[in-house]
Design a protein around this motif. Structure first.
Motif, PDB file in Angstrom:
ATOM      1  N   PHE A  46       0.334   5.921  -4.822  1.00  6.38           N
ATOM      2  CA  PHE A  46       1.818   6.670  -4.867  1.00  6.38           C
ATOM      3  C   PHE A  46       2.027   7.456  -6.069  1.00  6.38           C
ATOM      4  O   PHE A  46       2.697   8.232  -6.118  1.00  6.38           O
ATOM      5  N   GLU A 113      12.773  13.658  -1.393  1.00  5.88           N
ATOM      6  CA  GLU A 113      11.325  13.686  -1.686  1.00  5.88           C
ATOM      7  C   GLU A 113      11.104  12.193  -2.388  1.00  5.88           C
ATOM      8  O   GLU A 113      10.404  11.293  -2.045  1.00  5.88           O
ATOM      9  N   ASP A 116      11.736   9.146   0.019  1.00 12.66           N
ATOM     10  CA  ASP A 116      10.755   9.115   0.762  1.00 12.66           C
ATOM     11  C   ASP A 116       9.538   8.280   0.208  1.00 12.66           C
ATOM     12  O   ASP A 116       8.951   7.460   0.577  1.00 12.66           O
ATOM     13  N   LEU A 117       9.331   8.983  -0.759  1.00 17.31           N
ATOM     14  CA  LEU A 117       8.074   8.246  -1.768  1.00 17.31           C
ATOM     15  C   LEU A 117       8.538   6.628  -2.139  1.00 17.31           C
ATOM     16  O   LEU A 117       7.690   5.889  -1.760  1.00 17.31           O
ATOM     17  N   GLU A 119      10.414   4.650  -0.513  1.00 15.09           N
ATOM     18  CA  GLU A 119      10.330   3.944   1.014  1.00 15.09           C
ATOM     19  C   GLU A 119       8.978   3.600   1.079  1.00 15.09           C
ATOM     20  O   GLU A 119       8.703   2.535   1.711  1.00 15.09           O
ATOM     21  N   ARG A 120       7.898   4.658   0.788  1.00 16.68           N
ATOM     22  CA  ARG A 120       6.426   4.481   1.212  1.00 16.68           C
ATOM     23  C   ARG A 120       5.892   3.327   0.278  1.00 16.68           C
ATOM     24  O   ARG A 120       5.049   2.564   0.694  1.00 16.68           O
ATOM     25  N   ALA A 121       6.633   3.314  -0.860  1.00 12.31           N
ATOM     26  CA  ALA A 121       5.911   2.325  -2.070  1.00 12.31           C
ATOM     27  C   ALA A 121       6.544   0.836  -1.933  1.00 12.31           C
ATOM     28  O   ALA A 121       5.652  -0.041  -2.439  1.00 12.31           O
ATOM     29  N   THR A 124       4.248  -2.079  -0.675  1.00 13.63           N
ATOM     30  CA  THR A 124       3.131  -2.154  -1.589  1.00 13.63           C
ATOM     31  C   THR A 124       3.657  -3.124  -2.528  1.00 13.63           C
ATOM     32  O   THR A 124       3.268  -4.289  -3.186  1.00 13.63           O
TER      33      THR A 124
END
Length: 152
Positions: A46, A113, A116-117, A119-121, A124
């Protein structure tokens, strides 16, 4: 041949061994560096460090945060926080803005942005965190957390 600088140690070597084996500060620092490397590696896809993840997570709130509250949460001074914000701001992940109530103060917020990042991380981070907790010898992460909070 190794040249000695002083003729004899002023502190007994046994004290050196005692510090090596018992110093809470040393062991917490070593553990922190090891954990930091592990989370840095996990968050590398990320393009985030563990510190950047924590900083962004501290801004994940309904209203923009003041610099003082974020610095206190992360246990850093304002200068260190300001330096940590710059790369995230350049990437468009956070926004630093003047506080309308006091133009001298700054408010911090995640951008869309950045959210969103984050949320994706998070999955993990969750997986890595579960692995770390599962690796604790006594299997009691809550006890460790309570002790670390007590020290902070």
């Amino acid at each position: 041949m190794i040249e000695r600088v002083s003729s004899a140690p002023k502190v007994p070597y046994a004290t050196t061994l005692l510090v090596r084996d018992c110093c809470l500060c040393l062991h917490v620092q070593r553990a922190a560096r090891t954990l930091a490397r592990r989370f840095d590696e996990a968050l590398r896809p990320f393009n985030l460090t563990n510190g950047q993840f924590s900083l962004m997570m501290s801004l994940n709130r309904p209203q923009p945060a003041g610099m003082a509250s974020v610095a206190a949460l992360l246990a850093v001074d304002r200068t260190t926080l300001t330096a940590a914000l710059k790369p995230l701001e350049r990437r468009g992940l956070i926004k630093v803005m003047a506080d309308p109530a006091d133009r001298r103060s700054r408010l911090l917020a995640l951008t869309d942005e950045g959210a969103d990042l984050l949320e994706r991380a998070v999955p993990t981070w969750e997986k890595t965190h579960q692995e770390v907790e599962a690796g604790l010898p006594d299997g009691d992460p809550d006890r460790l957390r309570k002790n670390l909070i007590a020290l902070s």
